[in-house]
Design an enzyme around this catalytic site. Structure first.
Site, PDB file in Angstrom:
ATOM      1  N   ARG A  34      -4.503 -21.623   3.081  1.00 49.62           N
ATOM      2  CA  ARG A  34      -5.811 -20.950   2.889  1.00 49.62           C
ATOM      3  C   ARG A  34      -6.834 -21.422   3.916  1.00 49.62           C
ATOM      4  O   ARG A  34      -7.742 -20.697   4.289  1.00 49.62           O
ATOM      5  CB  ARG A  34      -6.324 -21.162   1.450  1.00 49.62           C
ATOM      6  CG  ARG A  34      -7.696 -20.548   1.211  1.00 49.62           C
ATOM      7  CD  ARG A  34      -8.029 -20.336  -0.268  1.00 49.62           C
ATOM      8  NE  ARG A  34      -7.749 -21.483  -1.097  1.00 49.62           N
ATOM      9  CZ  ARG A  34      -8.495 -22.607  -1.152  1.00 49.62           C
ATOM     10  NH1 ARG A  34      -9.592 -22.713  -0.430  1.00 49.62           N
ATOM     11  NH2 ARG A  34      -8.149 -23.609  -1.932  1.00 49.62           N
ATOM     12  N   TYR A  91     -16.819   4.070   4.921  1.00 51.43           N
ATOM     13  CA  TYR A  91     -15.702   4.117   3.979  1.00 51.43           C
ATOM     14  C   TYR A  91     -16.268   3.953   2.557  1.00 51.43           C
ATOM     15  O   TYR A  91     -17.122   3.091   2.324  1.00 51.43           O
ATOM     16  CB  TYR A  91     -14.703   3.015   4.327  1.00 51.43           C
ATOM     17  CG  TYR A  91     -13.611   2.871   3.303  1.00 51.43           C
ATOM     18  CD1 TYR A  91     -12.864   3.989   2.898  1.00 51.43           C
ATOM     19  CD2 TYR A  91     -13.330   1.648   2.708  1.00 51.43           C
ATOM     20  CE1 TYR A  91     -11.881   3.864   1.942  1.00 51.43           C
ATOM     21  CE2 TYR A  91     -12.342   1.525   1.759  1.00 51.43           C
ATOM     22  CZ  TYR A  91     -11.622   2.640   1.376  1.00 51.43           C
ATOM     23  OH  TYR A  91     -10.651   2.528   0.419  1.00 51.43           O
ATOM     24  N   ASP A  97     -18.301  -2.024  12.115  1.00 51.31           N
ATOM     25  CA  ASP A  97     -16.934  -1.753  11.657  1.00 51.31           C
ATOM     26  C   ASP A  97     -16.287  -0.891  12.734  1.00 51.31           C
ATOM     27  O   ASP A  97     -16.640   0.274  12.917  1.00 51.31           O
ATOM     28  CB  ASP A  97     -16.962  -1.044  10.295  1.00 51.31           C
ATOM     29  CG  ASP A  97     -15.560  -0.874   9.710  1.00 51.31           C
ATOM     30  OD1 ASP A  97     -14.600  -0.726  10.492  1.00 51.31           O
ATOM     31  OD2 ASP A  97     -15.427  -0.863   8.474  1.00 51.31           O
ATOM     32  N   LYS A 140      -5.122  -0.266   9.572  1.00 52.22           N
ATOM     33  CA  LYS A 140      -5.159   1.024  10.267  1.00 52.22           C
ATOM     34  C   LYS A 140      -4.492   0.948  11.641  1.00 52.22           C
ATOM     35  O   LYS A 140      -3.345   0.551  11.723  1.00 52.22           O
ATOM     36  CB  LYS A 140      -6.612   1.502  10.333  1.00 52.22           C
ATOM     37  CG  LYS A 140      -7.374   1.334   9.010  1.00 52.22           C
ATOM     38  CD  LYS A 140      -6.747   2.162   7.898  1.00 52.22           C
ATOM     39  CE  LYS A 140      -7.600   2.240   6.677  1.00 52.22           C
ATOM     40  NZ  LYS A 140      -7.341   1.328   5.601  1.00 52.22           N
TER      41      LYS A 140
HETATM   42  N1  LCS Z   1     -13.408   0.039   7.047  1.00 51.86           N
HETATM   43  C1  LCS Z   1     -13.016   1.309   7.291  1.00 51.86           C
HETATM   44  C2  LCS Z   1     -13.693   2.088   8.379  1.00 51.86           C
HETATM   45  C3  LCS Z   1     -12.008   1.883   6.523  1.00 51.86           C
HETATM   46  O1  LCS Z   1     -11.640   3.134   6.797  1.00 51.86           O
HETATM   47  C4  LCS Z   1     -11.401   1.127   5.482  1.00 51.86           C
HETATM   48  C5  LCS Z   1     -10.331   1.702   4.621  1.00 51.86           C
HETATM   49  C6  LCS Z   1     -11.840  -0.175   5.259  1.00 51.86           C
HETATM   50  C7  LCS Z   1     -12.842  -0.696   6.070  1.00 51.86           C
HETATM   51  C8  LCS Z   1     -11.240  -1.053   4.189  1.00 51.86           C
HETATM   52  O2  LCS Z   1     -10.037  -1.560   4.623  1.00 51.86           O
HETATM   53  P1  LCS Z   1      -8.807  -1.967   3.641  1.00 51.86           P
HETATM   54  O3  LCS Z   1      -9.377  -2.927   2.649  1.00 51.86           O
HETATM   55  O4  LCS Z   1      -8.343  -0.718   2.978  1.00 51.86           O
HETATM   56  O5  LCS Z   1      -7.848  -2.595   4.571  1.00 51.86           O
HETATM   57  N2  LCS Z   1     -10.212   3.081   4.735  1.00 51.86           N
HETATM   58  C9  LCS Z   1      -9.409   3.854   4.058  1.00 51.86           C
HETATM   59  C10 LCS Z   1      -9.397   5.246   4.172  1.00 51.86           C
HETATM   60  O6  LCS Z   1     -10.154   5.946   4.859  1.00 51.86           O
HETATM   61  N3  LCS Z   1      -8.419   5.743   3.435  1.00 51.86           N
HETATM   62  O7  LCS Z   1      -7.800   4.781   2.703  1.00 51.86           O
HETATM   63  C11 LCS Z   1      -8.375   3.484   3.067  1.00 51.86           C
END
Ligand code: LCS
Length: 397
Positions: free
Chosen positions: A60, A113, A185, A210
């Site tokens: 951790r 998001y 972001d 992603k």
């Molecule tokens: N930032 C952006 C721009 C995102 O699109 C997402 C997830 C996150 C942060 C969060 O990331 P995660 O915790 O899921 O790794 N976006 C998603 C979307 O557009 N569809 O499903 C998840």
């Protein structure tokens, strides 16, 4: 050592990791699947805890495989250091919790998001953290909403799912003028297409789930810093909150990164062609893609990005009903949320990724009921166009 060379992007994603491994010369970073690390002596353990000696203590707090990923990401974003997290949301919430106090105020892009907005409005508000979600592509609006207690300007550019673009450099100047941090972001662009720290941002966030991992098989997040002090502050919060990454997860992402630039190149080429195809289709009412001249921030996108990327959104003349038929009719496109994988995905934000955002806030942010989002993948373009074409024909029935 390769990381001291000034490399192009195709080389950087491949050689961003120091290697070979010092024990056996393995070309792939070893997976240190260990939760804890033995000390040589009581004195050694105490020295590690006191920070007098470098080394690993407990996963951790740090792990060699995870560290290799962090070095690679810091190099890709031209940052001084990086922290990786269990998910993209853990990267966002950890950063906010590290930098905000009770009564602090945060300004954010309205079209972010869904969970990013919901966690701030529904969870952080319980601890007295205040927020304003606005169209950050309008700099005057940001200036109007700045308060003495504003600590963070958080922008998502391109924004999920509207593809609105915010001027990073202008926001950095504005944030610093008001004594607050600019956090970007950068998930939609990836470090291949945009480096916010070079434009003055203090912190870059990624959902590694992603484009960076790119294979729709791992979740993860990253926080990358321009400044050592900020890194130290967020690191303390992260290791105490505990949303850290595990070594196997880190290794899979390291594997994915090696093809990041190649994947972006191919998927962006497909996205550009699909955007033009949709724009000329009689059943389509609008298309939003930073590579099209009719995008409201087309010039800004050309200035601050190295390419328009592989995300786009559009609406059909038949509105939501036609859109529903379209997403039920595709065969090659996968109907799924998430984005940035090797395969093309289609989804409907108002009823899926952004369903938890209240309707009024959604509409104000431009996330209309007719909006369909595409994450374009690396398939043969002809196959993608043929699939979309047959699905569009079905919406006209
Ligand atoms: N930032 C952006 C721009 C995102 O699109 C997402 C997830 C996150 C942060 C969060 O990331 P995660 O915790 O899921 O790794 N976006 C998603 C979307 O557009 N569809 O499903 C998840």
């Amino acid at each position: 050592m390769t990381h001291h060379l000034k490399l192009g992007l195709l080389s950087k994603v491949i050689h961003g990791v120091s290697k070979p491994d010092p024990l056996f010369g393995g070309v792939s970073v070893p997976i240190y699947q260990s939760s804890t690390f033995a000390f040589r002596s009581a004195e050694h353990g105490a020295a590690l805890f006191a920070g007098e000696e470098k080394g690993y203590i407990y996963t951790r707090l740090g792990n060699p495989t995870v560290h290799a990923l962090e070095e690679c990401l810091a190099s890709l974003e031209n940052g001084v250091a990086c922290l990786t997290t269990a998910t993209g949301m853990a990267a966002i919430t950890t950063t906010f919790l590290a930098l905000l106090d009770q009564n602090s105020h945060l300004i954010s892009t309205a079209s972010v998001y869904g969970a990013t907005r919901v966690v701030v409005e529904k969870e952080f508000s319980r601890f007295g953290i205040r927020s304003t979600f606005i169209d950050t592509s309008d700099l005057k609006l940001i200036r109007q909403h700045m308060r003495p207690e504003t600590r963070i300007l958080f922008i998502e550019t391109p924004a999920n799912p509207t593809m609105a673009i915010t001027d990073i450099q202008a926001c950095a100047n504005l944030a610093h003028e008001h004594g607050c941090w600019l956090i970007v972001d950068n998930t939609f662009a990836s470090p291949v297409l945009q480096n916010p720290l070079d434009l003055g941002a203090d912190i870059v966030i990624h959902s590694l789930t992603k484009f960076i991992n790119g294979h729709s098989d791992v979740v993860g997040g990253a926080i990358i810093f321009r400044d050592e002090n900020l890194f130290g502050r967020v690191r303390r919060t992260l290791i105490n909150l505990g949303g850290t990454m595990d070594p196997h997860q880190a290794w899979l992402i390291l594997r994915g990164i090696k093809t990041l630039a190649l994947r972006i190149e191919k998927s962006q080429e497909n996205a550009m062609k699909l955007a033009k195809f949709l724009q000329n289709h009689p059943l389509v009412s609008w298309v939003r893609y930073p590579g099209l001249e009719n995008h409201p921030q087309y010039e800004l996108a050309r200035r601050q990005m190295r390419g328009p990327g592989s995300m786009l959104c559009f609406g059909l003349k038949g509105g939501y009903e036609a859109g529903r038929r379209l997403i039920n009719s595709v065969r090659l496109f996968t109907l799924a949320v998430s984005l940035g994988g090797i395969e093309t995905l289609i989804q409907h934000p108002a009823s899926m990724t952004h369903a938890a955002v209240p309707r009024e806030e959604r509409e104000e942010a431009g996330i209309t009921d007719d909006l369909i989002r595409l994450s374009v993948g690396c398939e043969d373009y002809e196959d993608l166009q043929a699939d979309l074409n047959q699905a569009l024909e079905k919406t006209a029935l």
